[in-house]
Design a protein around this motif. Structure first.
Motif, PDB file in Angstrom:
ATOM      1  N   GLN A   1       0.827  -1.202   0.000  1.00  0.00           N
ATOM      2  CA  GLN A   1       0.000   0.000   0.000  1.00  0.00           C
ATOM      3  C   GLN A   1       0.859   1.249   0.000  1.00  0.00           C
ATOM      4  N   ALA A   2       0.440   2.204  -0.756  1.00  0.00           N
ATOM      5  CA  ALA A   2       1.045   3.518  -0.679  1.00  0.00           C
ATOM      6  C   ALA A   2      -0.027   4.445  -0.133  1.00  0.00           C
ATOM      7  N   ARG A   3       0.359   5.245   0.846  1.00  0.00           N
ATOM      8  CA  ARG A   3      -0.636   6.106   1.482  1.00  0.00           C
ATOM      9  C   ARG A   3      -0.101   7.528   1.513  1.00  0.00           C
ATOM     10  N   LEU A   4      -0.985   8.426   1.251  1.00  0.00           N
ATOM     11  CA  LEU A   4      -0.534   9.807   1.171  1.00  0.00           C
ATOM     12  C   LEU A   4      -1.645  10.767   1.548  1.00  0.00           C
ATOM     13  N   CYS A   5      -1.259  11.774   2.273  1.00  0.00           N
ATOM     14  CA  CYS A   5      -2.183  12.824   2.667  1.00  0.00           C
ATOM     15  C   CYS A   5      -1.590  14.146   2.236  1.00  0.00           C
ATOM     16  N   ARG A   6      -2.412  14.997   1.703  1.00  0.00           N
ATOM     17  CA  ARG A   6      -1.906  16.319   1.328  1.00  0.00           C
ATOM     18  C   ARG A   6      -2.882  17.371   1.822  1.00  0.00           C
ATOM     19  N   THR A   7      -2.329  18.365   2.489  1.00  0.00           N
ATOM     20  CA  THR A   7      -3.228  19.424   2.932  1.00  0.00           C
ATOM     21  C   THR A   7      -3.560  20.319   1.743  1.00  0.00           C
ATOM     22  N   LYS A   8      -4.657  20.980   1.897  1.00  0.00           N
ATOM     23  CA  LYS A   8      -5.138  21.817   0.805  1.00  0.00           C
ATOM     24  C   LYS A   8      -5.806  23.005   1.463  1.00  0.00           C
ATOM     25  N   LYS A   9      -5.695  24.138   0.822  1.00  0.00           N
ATOM     26  CA  LYS A   9      -6.366  25.325   1.384  1.00  0.00           C
ATOM     27  C   LYS A   9      -7.858  25.213   1.157  1.00  0.00           C
ATOM     28  N   LYS A  10      -8.579  25.694   2.129  1.00  0.00           N
ATOM     29  CA  LYS A  10     -10.023  25.736   1.947  1.00  0.00           C
ATOM     30  C   LYS A  10     -10.346  26.710   0.824  1.00  0.00           C
ATOM     31  N   ALA A  11     -11.191  26.287  -0.055  1.00  0.00           N
ATOM     32  CA  ALA A  11     -11.539  27.208  -1.132  1.00  0.00           C
ATOM     33  C   ALA A  11     -12.947  26.891  -1.611  1.00  0.00           C
ATOM     34  N   GLN A  12     -13.442  27.744  -2.442  1.00  0.00           N
ATOM     35  CA  GLN A  12     -14.807  27.576  -2.938  1.00  0.00           C
ATOM     36  C   GLN A  12     -14.788  27.355  -4.441  1.00  0.00           C
ATOM     37  N   GLY A  13     -15.749  26.642  -4.890  1.00  0.00           N
ATOM     38  CA  GLY A  13     -16.040  26.545  -6.309  1.00  0.00           C
ATOM     39  C   GLY A  13     -14.839  26.298  -7.195  1.00  0.00           C
ATOM     40  N   GLU A  14     -14.750  27.176  -8.145  1.00  0.00           N
ATOM     41  CA  GLU A  14     -13.744  27.004  -9.189  1.00  0.00           C
ATOM     42  C   GLU A  14     -12.333  26.975  -8.624  1.00  0.00           C
ATOM     43  N   GLY A  15     -12.095  27.897  -7.690  1.00  0.00           N
ATOM     44  CA  GLY A  15     -10.773  27.975  -7.085  1.00  0.00           C
ATOM     45  C   GLY A  15     -10.404  26.648  -6.440  1.00  0.00           C
ATOM     46  N   ASN A  16     -11.376  26.084  -5.798  1.00  0.00           N
ATOM     47  CA  ASN A  16     -11.173  24.809  -5.137  1.00  0.00           C
ATOM     48  C   ASN A  16     -10.814  23.740  -6.160  1.00  0.00           C
ATOM     49  N   ALA A  17     -11.574  23.714  -7.214  1.00  0.00           N
ATOM     50  CA  ALA A  17     -11.349  22.718  -8.254  1.00  0.00           C
ATOM     51  C   ALA A  17      -9.944  22.866  -8.828  1.00  0.00           C
ATOM     52  N   THR A  18      -9.544  24.112  -9.015  1.00  0.00           N
ATOM     53  CA  THR A  18      -8.216  24.360  -9.558  1.00  0.00           C
ATOM     54  C   THR A  18      -7.151  23.859  -8.593  1.00  0.00           C
ATOM     55  N   ALA A  19      -7.342  24.187  -7.331  1.00  0.00           N
ATOM     56  CA  ALA A  19      -6.364  23.768  -6.336  1.00  0.00           C
ATOM     57  C   ALA A  19      -6.247  22.253  -6.324  1.00  0.00           C
ATOM     58  N   ILE A  20      -7.393  21.600  -6.407  1.00  0.00           N
ATOM     59  CA  ILE A  20      -7.368  20.137  -6.371  1.00  0.00           C
ATOM     60  C   ILE A  20      -6.673  19.588  -7.596  1.00  0.00           C
ATOM     61  N   SER A  21      -7.014  20.148  -8.744  1.00  0.00           N
ATOM     62  CA  SER A  21      -6.397  19.582  -9.946  1.00  0.00           C
ATOM     63  C   SER A  21      -4.894  19.796  -9.968  1.00  0.00           C
ATOM     64  N   SER A  22      -4.447  20.857  -9.335  1.00  0.00           N
ATOM     65  CA  SER A  22      -3.006  21.040  -9.355  1.00  0.00           C
ATOM     66  C   SER A  22      -2.315  20.127  -8.347  1.00  0.00           C
ATOM     67  N   LEU A  23      -3.056  19.692  -7.336  1.00  0.00           N
ATOM     68  CA  LEU A  23      -2.452  18.793  -6.350  1.00  0.00           C
ATOM     69  C   LEU A  23      -2.426  17.341  -6.833  1.00  0.00           C
ATOM     70  N   LEU A  24      -3.444  16.993  -7.603  1.00  0.00           N
ATOM     71  CA  LEU A  24      -3.630  15.594  -7.980  1.00  0.00           C
ATOM     72  C   LEU A  24      -2.390  14.917  -8.576  1.00  0.00           C
ATOM     73  N   PRO A  25      -1.758  15.540  -9.554  1.00  0.00           N
ATOM     74  CA  PRO A  25      -0.625  14.842 -10.161  1.00  0.00           C
ATOM     75  C   PRO A  25       0.495  14.547  -9.175  1.00  0.00           C
ATOM     76  N   PHE A  26       0.759  15.491  -8.278  1.00  0.00           N
ATOM     77  CA  PHE A  26       1.786  15.239  -7.274  1.00  0.00           C
ATOM     78  C   PHE A  26       1.416  14.035  -6.440  1.00  0.00           C
ATOM     79  N   LEU A  27       0.171  14.029  -6.094  1.00  0.00           N
ATOM     80  CA  LEU A  27      -0.330  12.967  -5.246  1.00  0.00           C
ATOM     81  C   LEU A  27      -0.124  11.622  -5.924  1.00  0.00           C
TER      82      LEU A  27
END
Lengths: 1146, 357
Positions: A627-653
């Motif tokens: 198993q590989a396990r990973l947690c990444r913190t993310k800033k609280k955000a709304q709507g589009e900004g949130n989606a953007t933040a998530i998409s930029s984190l995903l590849p690293f993850l």
């Protein structure tokens, strides 16, 4: 009016006390189907009412029969006030609509209330009379069989595998309707349960229609999921593989090859198909590698290996340059990111495909698809900081750049110059099928064949297969893992009848997957699955699978069969991992070796897949869960900004998960991953990634190198000491693991056998040594000198953490094995003791944790959960936890939820006889065949085929296959039993034990019923549950239909019910109980391929409230113990069966 | 940072017998964890304290969930919530109904009412049994009592049928029910030396020979009640002590038999009339509720204590009682032989059981 549904309410028991005054209940029952309702009489003053009602008859369309559940409500009659509901039973009558499944539903079913849980049981009888419907334009699809099992069900034979079917239904979630404010929680829960029942019925019907359209009669690997999108609605979606199945029913059928779709044709068409051993080989062999398949192999290596190659630069580059590079991305001319700069993608190698903004203001605003396709070649910062990294030896070629861009125009890439992405040059040949090189390599006929196969697949919109295990000969080659994710903003579904938005989203992703597979040179994706993770209005859609090359055998009828004969050269044990590269054009010198099994074709050094380990694969030692396990913190955000933040984190993850997987795989001394499942879960302040897979040592693949730790700047002595102690630890761990998992790759074999084609091997060696050539490394390299060492550099705390994380994974305790696949290599002699279980944990975090802190907590959470499981199940030792399926979720801001469903199966400690024989035989073969490799081949093939085809196996080798042929023989005993059962039914009952023995057959139900009624003692029939597709030591003789149940449970007295744990414990136990009861009512004694798809838990301790939704599914079956089968068959054996024993030597 | 929720549910309910015993004994989770650790549970399966705690909590919760079912054991077999193999079901039920004889001894003869429940605290501190366990045991007594109270037919069988207990355990419960029903005095200081097993044996004797069910299995009433006619008839035995001739004759017969056979012959000879009077008086007064309840205290005071002070051995007493009861058959004037035998056989075995330190 094509169907008549009949229901009879027999009795109730253990009802709750509804009248406090008398301590009794005046119960009656409402039976509802569609808009018709019937009522029984009130049975006054009893907790065990005997209604014994008339038959309630509903005359309905078969369309309704498929969509609607039969709804039974038990109420307490009240003269003065409204009648109180005791609870409900929903009965899915779908199993009754298929002639081959159940014929009657009869038994005690728990009465369920969403607030109080199970409140007594009710005994019902349900039957359906179906009239034939010849209407061509019908909307129903009665008779299409559904299986959750992701392989061809055990008592069926695949005639044709048609391919991917999908459907999606949307609706408003009753919980979010305005009316919910004024109705009781019970009413709202029931509305929801009922709606989901209806929706899944409709979905199943629609999928069935598609299957009929394709000419199939069944859906295998049916995966149905719910997306609770909150405000924006409720989505029920399903995918599956349409097949034409044929019941292995008649006696001669077992003798013919079970995997051959048209045995007669074989006989006619090909002279070689005569029952010689050679002829039998056809089923296991794969075609000679034509170009495209080779190319696909090339990529399969590339995914994992490049990952590991990319490891090095990762630590060299600091965060800053990485970020700087991100900004460069949009300048890439190929990248569409420029259209929406906000969602720009930091990691260059991730393919980003932006769709244009949707007309609706909030839907599809941020939409990012990336995949793991070829990616990890271009590491950010790689070229700049370490331009001469020895690992990447490929010089840049202009060709590569061209092909790359020509291939996937939307791909962004930065610097081929420094990376070792030589394999990319192969892309043009792959995607378009057989390229020029194919012609050189293989005969033109084969090329043609390849094209035909491919075209067969290309006819399909999506050449996807949800299967994870295949009939022998179907899976030819395995590429790598392909996956795609997309971040979406949810919007209210305006028109439930047109679920186009959601459809479009999935379509996008599937296209992406399809193109990835193509780029990997594969024409199909197997082990395909889809999932979502939703947090507020952000939704991550994910799809993943394994790119593969399949045989056309099951996809097209007849004509190709002849041509297949030319391709039968490859051993089944290693064929699927071969990469036959052109000698002159070895794109990846470091990664290729000759297959360690057959020495003929090349293989990658690491293989990642989402499928199950093929049964015929040659494996050294045992496997284990990684198993590989990973947690990444993310800033609280709304709507589009949130989606953007998530998409930029995903590849690293995803990248880090892969790195972890690779490290852990190496640490265990293994070289392949099966059943890889990466789950990414999104919360408000963090992202959670969990990758699970089963690591094994494929004999065909080279032994993995060790892990080297290197300090970046070895300045002071303590630092170096630190490194060397760590290195020692790692080496020790690897050695320990090798011992633990019995991985003794026959290194000697290299010398003994000698290499049949010595020169190329030498050459590849050379290349390899080049590739690892760093002096520093070889100096440090102590114990794993000869092999490639995987270099881990520690230059920051990050890396130190990584290494610590590597080493903190505690090994499984003695006597335990674990895997997330169906079977564990090296273990065959299962006992009948199985224990399916579900364990759920929710962990509350502190605020303000760093990434590392989070990682540690998450990792510990999983580790401790595993430890607890081992401890719990210690009485079953020696045992293996199979199909360990972890699901993570972030139910609330600071909560992490981990749910595991798996089965523990114990096995006999002694090595199975077959195993001993097999290995004995292997060494024998090795001794004999020093120079005669062909012979080894033949022998192995013989052994394999004999196990599948009892008719044709030569006596000398038959013991080897006895394990499998036993199975075949059993299927023939079933026929015997059936014959017997028939005579019994006709009245000539012989009062021998055979009646008892035969009873689990269709007659089994009547027996269980009888015992239910006659004998109040231990009347509850045992129902086994397992997430696997089989039951050890038993033969599944009938599939009774799919079980797909959805329950909601709510409480407003949480403390009184034992807190959250007490509440959920009871609920899960209740769900199990309901599944078992429904299976028993169908006449079954087991559920296979059971899974808990959804477990959504919400709590509000302050209000003393909690709510939980659970969705489970599986296949209801009847099984018979093999021992029982054999004992009954003894009597009949002499009478009828000579043929089936052909394969048995002993 | 804490585990908010932690559950494990098996398709077949996972039950650890050792943990079950800890739960039955009324330990808290942390106590149980400590005990398990001391017992070496950590050596198994490379567990740690956390794992053990999680396992114990989970098991305790499972037992708690099962408890409702265990209270009506007949439901255990046909409930659907827990899939438990039959032999495990039997184990669960049997263990749940097992009790500490020390506790049972304390409760013996008391009314199984709510008032007594308040005394559980005292019993708990006196016996060292956890209050929780006391409560379970007491509730079990009460539950069994309530159920069989209203049933016809043989007591032991009724208990066995309704609570699916083993024969031995069912007999013990029968004794408890019998004592609770008859309200025998068992708490007096002088009776303290008697164990639960002593009383259970005596109760068994009484149930087998003196109750309604002993004569007729199909009687309408609870066979826990003693047969009224028999008790009434016992009054006729008074003639044995009231008739001087008969008493003398009886004495000489017994003395003739025992001469030289017991060490305490002279003491016996001197005491014969007292002993005989005591035995017959006990018999004749059994119709009175008060005296009936004092049966055991009377036996101790009037018979066992005098013998003990004269240093009778158990062998002496056995011989004496044997001949004492059999010699009556030679008294021609005595016409209540059947009643006498029925009375004496029970009393004899009770006294012998009770005759120890």
């Amino acid at each position: 009016m094509p169907g008549k549904l009949k229901a009879k309410i027999v009795a109730g028991r253990h009802l709750p006390v509804m009248d406090r005054a008398s301590d009794l209940t005046d119960a009656f029952v409402e039976v509802k189907f569609g808009n018709t309702t019937f009522k029984t009489d009130v049975y006054p003053k009893s907790l065990n009412p005997q209604w014994n009602s008339e038959w309630f008859k509903f005359e309905v369309d078969d369309e309704d029969l498929q969509d609607e559940p039969l709804q039974i409500t038990v109420l307490d009659h009240d003269t003065y006030s409204a009648n109180d509901a005791i609870g409900k039973v929903y009965i899915d009558i779908d199993p009754l609509l298929c002639s081959e499944a159940a014929t009657v539903i009869s038994g005690w079913l728990p009465i369920y209330d969403t607030i109080h849980g199970i409140r007594g049981e009710i005994n019902v009888l349900v039957k359906v009379d179906l009239f034939n419907d010849l209407n061509r334009f019908r909307q129903s699809s009665c008779g299409v069989k559904f299986f959750c099992t992701t392989s061809i069900p055990r008592c069926y034979r695949a005639v044709m595998v048609h391919g991917f079917v999908e459907e999606l239904v949307v609706n408003e979630d009753p919980e979010y309707q305005w009316i919910d404010r004024i109705r009781t929680p019970r009413a709202s829960n029931e509305a929801r349960q009922r709606l989901i029942f209806l929706m899944s019925g409709e979905l199943q019907r629609k999928i069935g229609l598609k299957v009929l359209e394709m000419g199939g009669n069944a859906v295998v690997g049916y995966l149905q999921c719910f997306d609770l999108e909150g405000e924006s609605g409720l989505v029920v979606r399903a995918i599956g593989t349409a097949c034409t199945l044929e019941k292995i029913s008649t006696f001669p059928a077992t003798a013919t090859h079970p995997n051959n779709s048209s045995p007669s044709k074989d006989m006619k068409d090909s002279p070689q198909a005569a029952p010689s051993t050679l002829g039998c080989r056809s089923t296991h062999s794969s075609p000679v590698h034509s170009a495209s398949s080779r190319l696909s192999q090339g990529f399969s290596v590339s995914v994992p290996t490049l990952l590991f190659a990319g490891m090095k630069p990762r630590h060299r580059s600091s965060e800053v340059p990485r970020a700087r590079q991100c900004r460069q991305v949009p300048h890439d001319p190929h990248d569409l990111v420029t259209t929406l700069p906000r969602t720009c993608h930091p990691v260059l190698h991730w393919q980003t495909a932006m769709t244009s903004p949707a007309p609706l203001p909030f839907s599809c605003q941020s939409n990012l698809v990336y995949s793991l396709k070829m990616p990890l070649t271009n590491q950010p910062g790689f070229g700049e900081e370490a331009p001469g990294v020895p690992l990447s030896s490929g010089p840049p070629t202009p060709l590569r750049a061209q092909t790359f861009s020509s291939f996937s125009p939307s791909k962004s890439y930065s610097r081929q110059s420094s990376s070792s992405d030589t394999e990319l040059s192969l892309t043009p040949k792959t995607g378009m099928g057989s390229g020029g090189s194919a012609g050189k390599e293989a005969g033109p006929l084969k090329a043609l064949l390849r094209q035909q196969t491919q075209s067969a697949l290309e006819q399909r919109e999506y050449p996807f297969f949800t299967l994870t295990a295949f009939p022998p000969g179907f899976l030819l080659h395995v590429g790598g893992v392909v996956s795609a994710r997309s971040v979406k903003l949810l919007d209210r579904i305006h028109n439930p009848d047109e679920p186009e938005t959601r459809d479009a989203w999935w379509e996008e992703i599937r296209q992406e997957i399809k193109s990835h597979a193509k780029a990997l040179g594969c024409h199909a994706v197997v082990g395909y699955s889809e999932s979502t993770s939703i947090c507020e209005e952000v939704c991550i859609l994910s799809a993943s699978g394994t790119a593969a090359v399949l045989s056309s055998r099951f996809m097209q009828d007849g004509p190709l069969d002849t041509e297949h004969r030319f391709e039968e050269v490859v051993s089944p044990g290693c064929g699927f991992c071969h990469i036959p590269y052109d000698e002159l054009n070895i794109p990846f010198p470091a990664q290729l070796t000759y297959c360690y099994c057959c020495r003929r074709y090349k293989v990658p050094d690491v293989l990642f897949t989402t499928i199950d380990l093929p049964t015929e694969a040659n494996v050294t030692g045992k496997g284990c869960l990684i198993q590989a396990r990973l947690c990444r913190t993310k800033k609280k955000a709304q709507g589009e900004g949130n989606a953007t933040a998530i998409s930029s984190l995903l590849p690293f993850l995803e990248y880090e998960l892969h790195t972890q997987l690779m490290n852990k795989l190496k640490l265990r001394g293994m070289n392949a991953l099966f059943g890889l499942r990466i789950q990414i879960s999104v919360g408000e302040t963090m992202l959670l990634g969990l990758a699970s897979a089963t690591g094994v040592y494929l004999t065909a693949l080279p032994s993995p190198g060790g892990i080297q730790i290197a300090g970046k700047t070895p300045s002071d002595i303590t630092y170096e000491q630190h490194i060397s102690t760590m290195q020692k630890k790692i080496n020790d761990t690897i050695d320990k693991n090798k011992e633990l998992y019995e991985i003794n790759p026959p290194e000697v074999v290299e010398e003994i056998i000698g290499s049949p084609i010595p020169e190329p091997r030498q050459r590849s060696r050379l290349f390899r040594s080049h590739s690892e050539s760093s002096d520093e490394v070889s100096e440090l390299d102590l114990s794993h000198g000869k092999k490639d060492a995987f270099v881990l550099e520690i230059d920051d705390t990050d890396a130190v953490e990584d290494i610590h994380a590597l080493l903190t994974d505690s090994p499984t305790p003695a006597g335990f094995y674990s895997c997330n696949t169906e079977i564990m290599p090296g273990i065959q002699n299962w006992t009948s003791a199985i224990q399916m279980f579900t364990s759920v944990r929710v962990f509350r975090l502190n605020a303000n944790l760093t990434n590392q802190g989070l990682n540690k907590i998450f990792s510990d959470l999983c580790e401790n959960l595993l430890k607890s499981l081992y401890f719990k199940l210690r009485s079953m030792v020696p045992c293996c936890l199979c199909h360990l399926n972890f699901t993570v979720a972030i139910p609330e801001d600071e909560l992490i939820q981990v749910a595991v469903t798996a089965v523990a199966m114990s096995f006999d400690k002694e090595q199975p006889l077959e195993n001993g024989k097999q290995s004995g035989e292997k060494t024998l073969i090795k001794a004999i065949t020093e120079n005669d490799e062909q012979l080894q081949f033949n022998l192995e093939l013989n052994a394999e085929t004999s196990s599948h085809n009892p008719l044709s196996s030569p006596k000398g080798l038959s013991e080897v296959g006895s394990h499998l042929s036993a199975r075949d023989r059993c299927s023939s005993w079933i026929e015997q039993l059936k014959l017997k059962a028939h005579t019994i039914r006709r009245g000539s009952v012989k009062t021998t034990s055979s009646l008892e023995k035969a009873s689990p057959l269709p007659e089994g139900r009547s027996r269980s019923l009888r015992s239910n009624r006659s004998y109040s003692g231990s009347s509850v029939a045992v129902v086994k549950m397992t997430p696997l597709s089989f039951i050890p030591g038993a033969k599944i003789i009938k599939y009774l239909g799919i079980i797909n149940m959805f329950f909601i449970r709510e409480t407003s007295s949480l403390r009184e019910e034992g807190g959250v744990s007490g509440f959920l414990h009871t609920f899960i136990a209740e769900v199990f109980a309901m599944v078992r009861a429904h299976v028993a009512a169908l006449g079954g004694n087991a559920v296979v391929s059971y899974s808990m798809k959804e477990c959504v838990f919400m709590e509000n301790p302050n209000k003393n409230q909690a709510q939980c939704l659970i969705n489970v599914s599986g296949d209801a079956v009847i099984f018979v113990r093999e021992s029982e089968l054999e004992s009954t068959s003894v009597q009949t054996q002499s009478a009828t069966t000579h043929t089936s024993n052909g394969g048995e030597g002993t | 940072m804490s585990m908010e929720l932690d559950v494990f549910v098996g398709n077949t309910t996972v039950l650890d017998q050792d943990v079950y015993q800890l739960w039955l004994d009324g330990h808290t989770v942390s106590d149980a964890v400590r005990i398990r650790m001391e017992a070496g549970a950590l050596q198994e399966c490379e567990a740690n304290a956390e794992v053990l705690h999680s396992d114990t909590t989970d098991q305790f919760r499972t037992f708690q969930m099962c408890e409702r079912l265990l209270q009506s054991p007949s439901k255990v077999a046909n409930q659907l919530l827990f899939q438990i193999p039959p032999h495990r079901q039997t184990m669960l039920i049997e263990r749940y109904y097992e009790f500490d004889s020390v506790f049972a001894r304390e409760v013996l003869g008391k009314k199984l009412s709510k008032g007594t429940k308040k005394d559980l605290d005292d019993i708990s501190s006196k016996t060292g049994i956890a209050l929780k366990s006391c409560r379970r045991q007491f509730d079990n007594f009460k539950r069994v009592f309530k159920v069989v109270e209203e049933l016809k037919g043989p007591l032991v069988e009724n208990i066995q049928r309704h609570f699916l207990l083993s024969d031995v355990l069912a007999r013990d419960y029968a004794a408890i029910v019998f004592f609770a029903n008859s309200r025998f005095e068992a708490g007096k200081r002088k009776l303290q030396y008697l164990s639960f097993q002593d009383f259970a044996f005596c109760a068994g004797q009484l149930i087998s020979y003196w109750t309604v069910g002993a004569v007729d299995n199909m009687m309408e009433d609870l066979d826990v009640d003693l047969e009224k006619d028999f008790l009434h008839d016992l009054k006729d035995l008074k003639v044995l002590v009231n008739d001087k001739d008969m008493l003398d004759q009886h004495k000489s017969l017994v003395c003739a038999q025992l001469r030289g056979k017991i060490k305490v012959f002279s003491e016996m000879e001197a005491n014969f009339k007292n002993l005989s009077r005591a035995l017959v008086n006990i018999a004749s007064k059994l119709t009175h509720t008060k005296d009936f309840r004092d049966l055991f205290i009377d036996l101790v005071e009037k018979l066992i204590e005098p013998c003990r002070s004269d240093k009778w051995t158990i062998g002496d007493l056995r011989l004496f009682l044997k001949h004492y009861s059999s010699s009556v058959h030679m008294l021609e004037a005595f016409r209540h032989q059947v009643i006498w035998d029925r009375y004496m056989s029970v009393i004899k075995s009770c006294i012998l059981k009770m005759y120890h330190d």
